[in-house]
Design an enzyme around this catalytic site. Sequence first.
Site, short mmCIF file in Angstrom:
data_model
loop_
_atom_site.label_atom_id
_atom_site.label_comp_id
_atom_site.label_asym_id
_atom_site.label_seq_id
_atom_site.Cartn_x
_atom_site.Cartn_y
_atom_site.Cartn_z
N ARG A 1 0.99 -1.22 0.33
CA ARG A 1 -0.10 -0.33 0.52
C ARG A 1 0.49 1.57 -0.24
O ARG A 1 1.68 2.15 0.99
CB ARG A 1 -0.99 -0.04 1.35
N GLU B 1 -1.22 7.84 -4.67
CA GLU B 1 -2.56 7.03 -5.41
C GLU B 1 -3.73 6.93 -5.18
O GLU B 1 -4.18 6.94 -4.10
CB GLU B 1 -1.61 5.35 -5.37
N HIS C 1 0.50 -0.19 -9.87
CA HIS C 1 -0.51 -1.21 -9.10
C HIS C 1 -0.94 -1.92 -10.19
O HIS C 1 -2.21 -2.44 -9.79
CB HIS C 1 -1.66 -0.10 -8.36
#
Length: 311
Positions: free
Chosen positions: A227, A256, A286
């Site tokens: 993350r 993000e 990602h």
Amino acid sequence: MKILHLDTNHPLMLEQLNALGFQNDEDYLSSKSEIEAKIQNYDGIIIRSRFSIDKQFLDAATNLKFIGRVGAGVENIDGEYALQKGIQLISAPEGNRNAVGEHTLGMLLSLFNKFNKADHEVRNGQWLREENRGIELDGKTVGLIGYGNMGKAFAKKLRGFDVTVLCYDIQSHVGDENAEQVNLKTLQAQADVLSLHTPQTPLTLNMVNTEFINAFKKPFWLLNTARGKSVVTSDLVLALKSGKILGAGLDVLEYEKASFEQLFSSKMPEAFQYLIKAENVLLTPHIAGWTIESKVKLAQTIVNKIQAKFC
């Protein structure tokens, strides 16, 4: 039971759930408020990351029995409140763990061997061999923070190398034949490579900051396929400039979000400007768990878990 699908997924999900006798409705365009207005009509929802499932949404979902999250993390769902209301959370970390393990290994080997830099140079007419001399993974110590599905998958991929693999996790007794579980201080004393495999929680938000980085005894390489908000980007850049972090492979970013592209049309954060120009930084959007095979596995995992619980 009626299921509302809020994101598109592999066709097998609808096919198999229909065959199991569920009524499946699809709504990929309505706003969150429009979904809230009709969510009381459904027993289950299937979502990826279209919007967050908060208390207001859950209060409107008076008949909801489960939420299927087609992915590993569930930070976009107020899981504690959902469980209080008797709503089961069904996620699918088993579905993309192999993809994440392979992607993480690929990033590490690419960084060690300067694949990205060398490829760019050759395409531009430069044949620089000495400048692209790599380093070998054998003999290194790889430290993993988080040793669940993703961490275990990466450790398994490392078995073909002569490396020491250490793992740190808040859960006890998770180490196995592929990684020795140690405390954080030991990992920071020995690691040449740090790879993050943690969910987004209050404990992991901004976890990798200057204090955390400086606690490592040796300069190290950083990999993050977990993350983005676990790493303070400005502190990472300071460590890259000082040489404390030798290079970074980042599949996720602090910045993000759905409007990521706007970073390039508005005022770009100074730290991100550095990352996109740094030759020892590898960036991907990602996609660590985003393979042709994982799309099938994720959908199948959700179907299997729904079938086990409700059929």
